[in-house]
Design an enzyme around this catalytic site. Sequence first.
Site, PDB file in Angstrom:
ATOM      1  N   ARG A 180       0.591  -1.116  -0.027  1.00 38.47           N
ATOM      2  CA  ARG A 180      -0.260   0.138  -0.187  1.00 38.47           C
ATOM      3  C   ARG A 180       0.755   0.760   0.032  1.00 38.47           C
ATOM      4  O   ARG A 180       0.555   2.550  -0.425  1.00 38.47           O
ATOM      5  CB  ARG A 180      -0.574  -0.166   1.122  1.00 38.47           C
ATOM      6  CG  ARG A 180      -2.014   1.323   1.091  1.00 38.47           C
ATOM      7  CD  ARG A 180      -3.074   1.044   2.056  1.00 38.47           C
ATOM      8  NE  ARG A 180      -2.797   0.260   3.478  1.00 38.47           N
ATOM      9  CZ  ARG A 180      -2.518   0.770   4.184  1.00 38.47           C
ATOM     10  NH1 ARG A 180      -1.581   1.647   4.697  1.00 38.47           N
ATOM     11  NH2 ARG A 180      -2.518  -0.355   5.400  1.00 38.47           N
ATOM     12  N   TYR A 211     -16.038  16.104 -16.445  1.00 38.20           N
ATOM     13  CA  TYR A 211     -16.813  15.261 -16.394  1.00 38.20           C
ATOM     14  C   TYR A 211     -17.941  15.158 -15.441  1.00 38.20           C
ATOM     15  O   TYR A 211     -17.237  15.525 -14.593  1.00 38.20           O
ATOM     16  CB  TYR A 211     -16.033  14.358 -16.316  1.00 38.20           C
ATOM     17  CG  TYR A 211     -15.691  13.029 -15.918  1.00 38.20           C
ATOM     18  CD1 TYR A 211     -16.743  12.416 -16.511  1.00 38.20           C
ATOM     19  CD2 TYR A 211     -15.616  12.376 -14.430  1.00 38.20           C
ATOM     20  CE1 TYR A 211     -16.821  10.962 -16.197  1.00 38.20           C
ATOM     21  CE2 TYR A 211     -16.048  11.251 -14.370  1.00 38.20           C
ATOM     22  CZ  TYR A 211     -17.289  10.529 -14.800  1.00 38.20           C
ATOM     23  OH  TYR A 211     -17.348   9.134 -14.565  1.00 38.20           O
ATOM     24  N   ASP A 223      -6.543  18.789 -15.419  1.00 36.14           N
ATOM     25  CA  ASP A 223      -7.771  17.361 -15.921  1.00 36.14           C
ATOM     26  C   ASP A 223      -6.742  17.186 -17.546  1.00 36.14           C
ATOM     27  O   ASP A 223      -7.555  17.594 -18.076  1.00 36.14           O
ATOM     28  CB  ASP A 223      -8.377  17.294 -15.967  1.00 36.14           C
ATOM     29  CG  ASP A 223      -8.786  15.605 -16.197  1.00 36.14           C
ATOM     30  OD1 ASP A 223      -8.966  15.224 -17.054  1.00 36.14           O
ATOM     31  OD2 ASP A 223     -10.168  15.253 -15.138  1.00 36.14           O
ATOM     32  N   LYS A 246      -8.137   6.296 -19.560  1.00 41.75           N
ATOM     33  CA  LYS A 246      -8.394   6.684 -21.749  1.00 41.75           C
ATOM     34  C   LYS A 246      -7.061   6.789 -21.580  1.00 41.75           C
ATOM     35  O   LYS A 246      -7.034   5.249 -21.854  1.00 41.75           O
ATOM     36  CB  LYS A 246      -8.762   8.168 -20.864  1.00 41.75           C
ATOM     37  CG  LYS A 246     -10.244   7.917 -20.765  1.00 41.75           C
ATOM     38  CD  LYS A 246     -10.925   7.481 -20.454  1.00 41.75           C
ATOM     39  CE  LYS A 246     -12.894   7.131 -19.372  1.00 41.75           C
ATOM     40  NZ  LYS A 246     -12.320   8.149 -18.383  1.00 41.75           N
TER      41      LYS A 246
HETATM   42  C1  LIG Z   1     -12.166  14.370 -18.312  1.00 32.50           C
HETATM   43  C2  LIG Z   1     -12.094  12.715 -16.938  1.00 32.50           C
HETATM   44  N1  LIG Z   1     -11.647  13.300 -15.741  1.00 32.50           N
HETATM   45  C3  LIG Z   1     -12.178  11.702 -15.043  1.00 32.50           C
HETATM   46  C4  LIG Z   1     -12.482  11.253 -15.274  1.00 32.50           C
HETATM   47  C5  LIG Z   1     -12.521   9.782 -13.876  1.00 32.50           C
HETATM   48  O1  LIG Z   1     -11.548   8.575 -14.770  1.00 32.50           O
HETATM   49  P1  LIG Z   1     -12.419   7.462 -14.151  1.00 32.50           P
HETATM   50  O2  LIG Z   1     -13.378   6.828 -15.008  1.00 32.50           O
HETATM   51  O3  LIG Z   1     -10.805   6.691 -14.541  1.00 32.50           O
HETATM   52  O4  LIG Z   1     -12.657   7.097 -12.375  1.00 32.50           O
HETATM   53  C6  LIG Z   1     -13.013  10.569 -16.439  1.00 32.50           C
HETATM   54  C7  LIG Z   1     -14.426   9.194 -17.239  1.00 32.50           C
HETATM   55  O5  LIG Z   1     -14.325   9.663 -17.674  1.00 32.50           O
HETATM   56  C8  LIG Z   1     -12.905  11.127 -17.173  1.00 32.50           C
HETATM   57  O6  LIG Z   1     -13.198  11.368 -18.708  1.00 32.50           O
END
Ligand SMILES: Cc1ncc(COP(=O)(O)O)c(C=O)c1O
Length: 401
Positions: A68, A120, A192, A217
């Site tokens: 961990r 998101y 992000d 992604k």
């Molecule tokens: C731009 C963006 N940030 C964060 C996330 C969250 O990621 P996760 O689904 O891996 O938790 C997503 C998920 O679709 C996303 O598209």
Amino acid sequence: MFFFRLSIPRTHSLTKHPASAKQGFSTRAIHAGQEPEPATGAVNVPIYLSSTYVQEEIGKHKGYEYSRVSNPTRDRLETNLAALEGGVAAKVFASGMAAINAIATMLKSGDHVIAGHNLYGGTPRLFNQVLTNFGLTFSYVNTSDLKAVEAAFQKNTRLVFLETPTNPMMELCDVRALCDLSHRHGAEVVVDNTFMSPYFQQPIELGADMVMHSTTKFLNGHSDGLGGVVVCTKPEQAEKLAFLQKAAGAIMSPFECWLILRGVKTLAVRMVQHDLNGRKVADYLAQHKKVQKVFYPGLASHPQHELAKRQMSGFGALISFETGSLANANKMLRKVRVCSLGESLGGVETLISHPATMTHAAVGEEGRRKIGITDGLVRISVGIEDVEDILADLDQALEAI
Ligand SMILES: Cc1ncc(COP(=O)(O)O)c(C=O)c1O
């Protein structure tokens, strides 16, 4: 100038050719943290499936005690991703949301966050339905509008959190200008960077203090694992995040780390193809008579096309388009065959989704209306299949409208 320090994890002491900051993106993707394994010469990083590590005597060990806290496969991935984003260190988590949660828990009760109004959907869900219970406050603003951001600063604003391009409206934020503004107000900026990947956009070079990704992604790229990363510009940030990995435990498993180490080796070539296909699909949609509007920064008609050319080295694979109604969206989405109807993005396969009922369902009808997400909006993450097949599939699906 692009600047970073590579942190070499403990296991790399026998490495003969560590990846260097001067090397190109693809070389770093393939070699940073991915040096041959010293004990056997294996060219791939082993998956260290060990929860614990033997110690010679009390407090005497090879740098690992319990997984961990740290794990050799995870260390290698963290080195790799820091090198790709140009940070001093990176910390990986069990999902993109776990990474965002870790960033937020670096703050204290009473702190204020300015967040993009078009993130998101899971991000405002975490902020509004979980973190407000712990004394954090959030203001949502259009981060493309610097005056609106300026007006949102409070004495206790510690963080500005944004996506560029935004999900799914593809609005851009001028990262350099927003970082200058935020730093004048004593706040750090987190970008992000999931939509662009470090291949097309380098927010740290533009002044960002931390960069995060849903590695689920493009970084993984094969739709077969969940994960998140935070890339840091200051050792103190990495220390706090390492503490959160240990204290809260939302770490990435060694197997998922390995999947990403494998995935990033082809990140550059995948992104080039995603971008080529993305441009062709956007051009096709833009001239289709049943498509009312296309949102893609690569189109000359995009209001921030000039900023896109300046700030990004490609336009990527994410395109949103307006079909006119929920019924029209559903008619076409029922017909797709090469494109897969589903949530997520950034995989080699073309994924097509309906933001109002999928990624942005949690934002609510009013929230969607405010940021322009209609029931007829469809988002496509263009994959790397033969583009003629993607276009033919869209062509026959749009016939249904
Ligand atoms: C731009 C963006 N940030 C964060 C996330 C969250 O990621 P996760 O689904 O891996 O938790 C997503 C998920 O679709 C996303 O598209």
